[in-house]
Design a protein around this motif. Sequence first.
Motif, short mmCIF file in Angstrom:
data_model
loop_
_atom_site.label_atom_id
_atom_site.label_comp_id
_atom_site.label_asym_id
_atom_site.label_seq_id
_atom_site.Cartn_x
_atom_site.Cartn_y
_atom_site.Cartn_z
N VAL A 1 14.04 12.60 23.75
CA VAL A 1 15.48 12.19 23.07
C VAL A 1 15.93 13.34 22.09
O VAL A 1 15.30 13.89 21.53
N LYS B 1 19.83 14.62 20.46
CA LYS B 1 20.91 14.24 19.69
C LYS B 1 21.83 15.37 19.65
O LYS B 1 21.30 16.50 18.89
N GLN C 1 18.77 11.23 26.74
CA GLN C 1 17.29 10.72 26.74
C GLN C 1 16.79 10.98 28.32
O GLN C 1 17.45 10.93 29.22
N THR D 1 23.89 11.12 22.46
CA THR D 1 22.43 11.19 22.45
C THR D 1 22.01 10.97 24.01
O THR D 1 22.33 10.18 24.77
#
Lengths: 108, 116
Positions: free
Chosen positions: A55, A57, A64, A62
């Motif tokens: 993940v 940011k 993933q 965000t």
Amino acid sequence: TQLLEQSPQFLSIQEGENLTVYCNSSSVFSSLQWYRQEPGEGPVLLVTVVTGGEVKKLKRLTFQFGDARKDSSLHITAAQPGDTGLYLCAAPGGKLIFGQGTELSVKP
Amino acid sequence: GAGVSQSPSNKVTEKGKDVELRCDPISGHTALYWYRQSLGQGLEFLIYFQGNSAPDKSGLPSDRFSAERTGGSVSTLTIQRTQQEDSAVYLCASSLFEGSYNSPLHFGNGTRLTVT
């Protein structure tokens, strides 16, 4: 053969809403990249995800990478009009293969 | 400038004419890529160069399309006997190395080709 499928293709939302864009494949990739393209310009790299389950940011964005490294998602929190653009996922390796993109429009 | 430069930015041509699109990559970037993008669509791979050679030409739509790269730098994409379906934005990108996750692509702003 389309290796990367993005959904949705189009998304129109109001400022402040949250959204998620998906990038799916039946193939396993060593990494995936996300680019954003604004009208009249070329795509610009946002992030590269490398490890399954990773993940990352970037402010309100965000990213993933799926555990099996076959899919990825981009989540935007509290979208702003400046987030408007075409979001593209891409798989590197020799040439870069792109998904068909998600056209996001954020209205004030 | 420090970025990828493409010229012309816009090109309108008549069906049947030949066109040449130019790309100046970032200095020192060994890999150069050409993509085509139709309105609101994703990027369709055309060809890429590693140095002056093209290991993968698989995306060129027909034998009317050709590309070359000289001196490991400037590249030209040539479309002969243009057709209306060739209308699109042609994007060029360069990267430091070929196809590595830690060598992202840097794109130019594209050439918008319109065939009338």
